[in-house]
Write an enzyme that holds these catalytic residues in place. Structure first.
Site, PDB file in Angstrom:
ATOM      1  N   SER A 106       1.736 -56.017  17.709  1.00 24.64           N
ATOM      2  CA  SER A 106       2.975 -56.081  17.472  1.00 24.64           C
ATOM      3  C   SER A 106       3.501 -55.230  16.550  1.00 24.64           C
ATOM      4  O   SER A 106       4.814 -54.852  16.249  1.00 24.64           O
ATOM      5  CB  SER A 106       3.682 -57.348  16.867  1.00 24.64           C
ATOM      6  OG  SER A 106       2.812 -57.804  15.877  1.00 24.64           O
ATOM      7  N   HIS A 127       3.404 -55.283  24.954  1.00 21.08           N
ATOM      8  CA  HIS A 127       3.645 -56.379  23.830  1.00 21.08           C
ATOM      9  C   HIS A 127       4.404 -57.254  24.499  1.00 21.08           C
ATOM     10  O   HIS A 127       5.767 -57.144  24.613  1.00 21.08           O
ATOM     11  CB  HIS A 127       4.605 -55.606  22.582  1.00 21.08           C
ATOM     12  CG  HIS A 127       4.760 -56.480  21.288  1.00 21.08           C
ATOM     13  ND1 HIS A 127       6.067 -56.283  20.863  1.00 21.08           N
ATOM     14  CD2 HIS A 127       4.223 -57.509  21.066  1.00 21.08           C
ATOM     15  CE1 HIS A 127       6.083 -57.472  19.865  1.00 21.08           C
ATOM     16  NE2 HIS A 127       4.777 -58.029  20.097  1.00 21.08           N
ATOM     17  N   GLU A 139       7.618 -55.174  25.890  1.00 18.62           N
ATOM     18  CA  GLU A 139       7.940 -53.835  25.312  1.00 18.62           C
ATOM     19  C   GLU A 139       6.625 -53.071  25.704  1.00 18.62           C
ATOM     20  O   GLU A 139       5.345 -53.220  25.577  1.00 18.62           O
ATOM     21  CB  GLU A 139       7.816 -53.630  23.720  1.00 18.62           C
ATOM     22  CG  GLU A 139       9.205 -54.436  23.148  1.00 18.62           C
ATOM     23  CD  GLU A 139       9.117 -54.280  21.639  1.00 18.62           C
ATOM     24  OE1 GLU A 139      10.257 -54.145  21.145  1.00 18.62           O
ATOM     25  OE2 GLU A 139       8.008 -54.610  21.032  1.00 18.62           O
ATOM     26  N   ASN A 177      10.882 -55.802  16.412  1.00 21.70           N
ATOM     27  CA  ASN A 177      10.306 -56.226  15.066  1.00 21.70           C
ATOM     28  C   ASN A 177      11.130 -55.140  14.038  1.00 21.70           C
ATOM     29  O   ASN A 177      11.041 -55.354  12.748  1.00 21.70           O
ATOM     30  CB  ASN A 177       8.823 -56.200  14.811  1.00 21.70           C
ATOM     31  CG  ASN A 177       8.313 -57.523  15.229  1.00 21.70           C
ATOM     32  OD1 ASN A 177       9.018 -58.574  15.205  1.00 21.70           O
ATOM     33  ND2 ASN A 177       7.049 -57.436  16.052  1.00 21.70           N
TER      34      ASN A 177
END
Length: 493
Positions: A106, A127, A139, A177
């Site tokens: 991540s 991800h 992702e 993120n």
């Protein structure tokens, strides 16, 4: 995460080797996956026959050479660059030359992870979000060496597995993120200014702006050790860019071991019998029987119908032609949507002492809650009339201390700003970034779609006012958002 990804692949018809360095863990993972398939069958989400067939596709293995015919290796081991490199180096010596190596990291750089390998072009990020069988987003992350055909294959594979796949460039935090940092950061900063308590701030973003969870309850769910570590990682990876500065408040929680739900206490107390704090709503007040709308309320126009439905007489008067720059005259007070300035500054600059600002909402026609801030010069009677009138329209009213941009507006503005910078940096397209935030975090709208609705010019003005107020580069406006503001162009054509 490993067993969750294996479950997704097996459900889609793939034979899956399941390996874990800990003895017995792979077999335990297979049993959990089989139980999950049985549960889905019991709920009618798949047939009993399909559940049994999917479970038989999971094969626990004791050593990696048993998987030498695999075409795709997905690692979900500890978030340690050296450990992941070592695993991929071992797999590279076992699998075929055309095998794809995917990391569920991540936060680690795909470029750095792939660099020591003989075939770095075969490495990409894949991800998933937790729990992998439930969350829709994946992702697909390309490093500098990643072959575009490899990324395309992973994207197609994730879609075939029923996921919403987006392309991203290997950069700190990838899409979600990175773009999500302001959701936590702005709430923590408003809390640091003692503008309101956590339950009230959570309610403002959850009920007012339509986010599935407030930032403080979400940080408690994620775990403060994890959330703080991600923020610190993004901060350091961007060479201590102030936009990603970690919070001292959250650092204190981590140091105290108050990690959230998993430790029994974070911003909230999760011990048995602990009372859940409620948002602090303004007490019932007497409103007025008639108001005047001056100019255009823009996105807040839904308030007008609510006032009329409550039996309040609404008169209209021409005012500023600028979209959304109008206001409500309620008794001796003026009620306006925030533009990023404090109510006190705006009252002085515009010569309106009895000024009350209201926060951004997802849908003013339906929101159950509205946050407001009053200028220091606002009289108590004028403020009470505003509160009572909004309450008559069916709104719970929360008074936030007079912070710049309140909470919902500054949060959405910063999310849109971060998303615009991600597009500018080539991390992802506007469509992929909005899809990532909708399906990876369940945001009610993609931040760039929200920017199109609000107008880039308005958000640029909000950010400029925040930057002036705080004298902080944290609120610098993305060059792409500035261009959209100047041209009036949308992020989504």
């Amino acid at each position: 995460m490993g067993s969750g990804i294996a479950q997704v692949a097996a459900a889609a018809g793939h034979p899956v080797y399941l390996f874990d360095a800990r003895e017995g863990a792979a077999e335990q993972g297979r049993e959990r996956i089989a139980a999950a398939f049985d549960t889905l069958a019991g709920k009618g989400r798949m047939s009993a026959e399909a559940a049994r067939a999917a479970a038989t596709r999971i094969e626990p293995i004791q050593d990696l050479p048993a998987a030498r015919d695999a075409g795709l290796a997905v690692e979900a081991i500890v978030e340690d660059l050296a450990a992941k490199r070592a695993l991929f180096a071992e797999l590279e010596g076992l699998l075929a030359d055309d095998a794809i190596f995917a990391s569920n990291t991540s936060s680690l750089s795909i470029t750095a992870l792939a660099a020591p390998l003989n075939r770095p072009e075969r490495v990409a990020g894949l991800h998933f979000f937790n729990p992998a069988p439930v969350m829709k987003l994946v992702e697909v992350v390309s490093g500098l060496a990643t072959d575009p055909a490899v990324a395309a294959t992973l994207h197609a594979t994730a879609r075939a597995w029923g996921k919403v796949a987006v392309h991203a460039k290997s950069t700190p935090g990838f899409i979600v993120n990175r773009v999500a940092r302001p959701y936590y950061a702005e709430a923590l900063r408003v809390l640091a200014e003692s503008a309101a308590d956590v339950a009230t701030l959570d309610a403002v973003l959850r009920e007012g702006c339509g986010f599935p969870m407030g930032p403080f309850e979400l940080m408690d769910l994620i775990g403060h050790d994890v959330n703080f570590a991600v923020t610190a990682s993004v901060f350091e990876a961007h060479f201590q860019d102030k936009r990603y500065t970690p919070s001292l408040i959250q650092h204190e929680l981590v140091q105290a071991g108050r990690l959230g739900r998993k430790s029994g206490r974070g911003f909230y107390d999760y011990t048995p019998g602990a009372a859940r704090p409620q948002p602090v709503d303004e007490p019932a007040r007497q409103g007025v029987h008639a108001v005047t709308v001056v100019g255009d309320l823009g996105v807040a126009a839904g308030l007008i119908a609510r006032l009329e439905a409550a039996g309040i007489e609404v008169a209209r008067k021409s005012g500023s032609a600028e979209h959304g720059a109008g206001w409500l005259e309620i008794g001796s007070a003026r009620l306006m949507l925030s533009d990023g300035r404090t109510a006190t500054r705006r009252a002085v600059e515009e010569g309106v002492p009895n000024l009350v600002l209201f926060d951004l909402c997802l849908d003013y026609a339906a929101t159950p809650r509205l946050a407001v801030a009053a200028a220091d010069s606002c009289g108590a009677g004028a403020y009470r009339a505003v509160v009572g009138t909004l309450q008559a329209a069916g709104l719970a009213v929360n008074r936030i201390d007079d912070v710049a941009g309140l909470l919902g507006l500054r949060t959405v503005a910063m999310l849109a700003n971060e998303a615009a910078d991600a597009v500018l940096a080539g991390i992802g397209s506007a469509a992929d970034i909005d899809s990532a935030m909708r399906f990876g975090t369940n945001y009610p709208k993609g931040p760039l779609a929200w920017a199109d609705e609000l107008g880039a010019a308005y958000l640029a003005r909000v950010l400029a006012n925040l930057a002036t107020h705080y004298f902080d580069t944290r609120y610098r406006t993305s060059p792409l958002l500035q261009r959209k503001a100047l041209t009036g162009a949308a992020f989504h054509a």
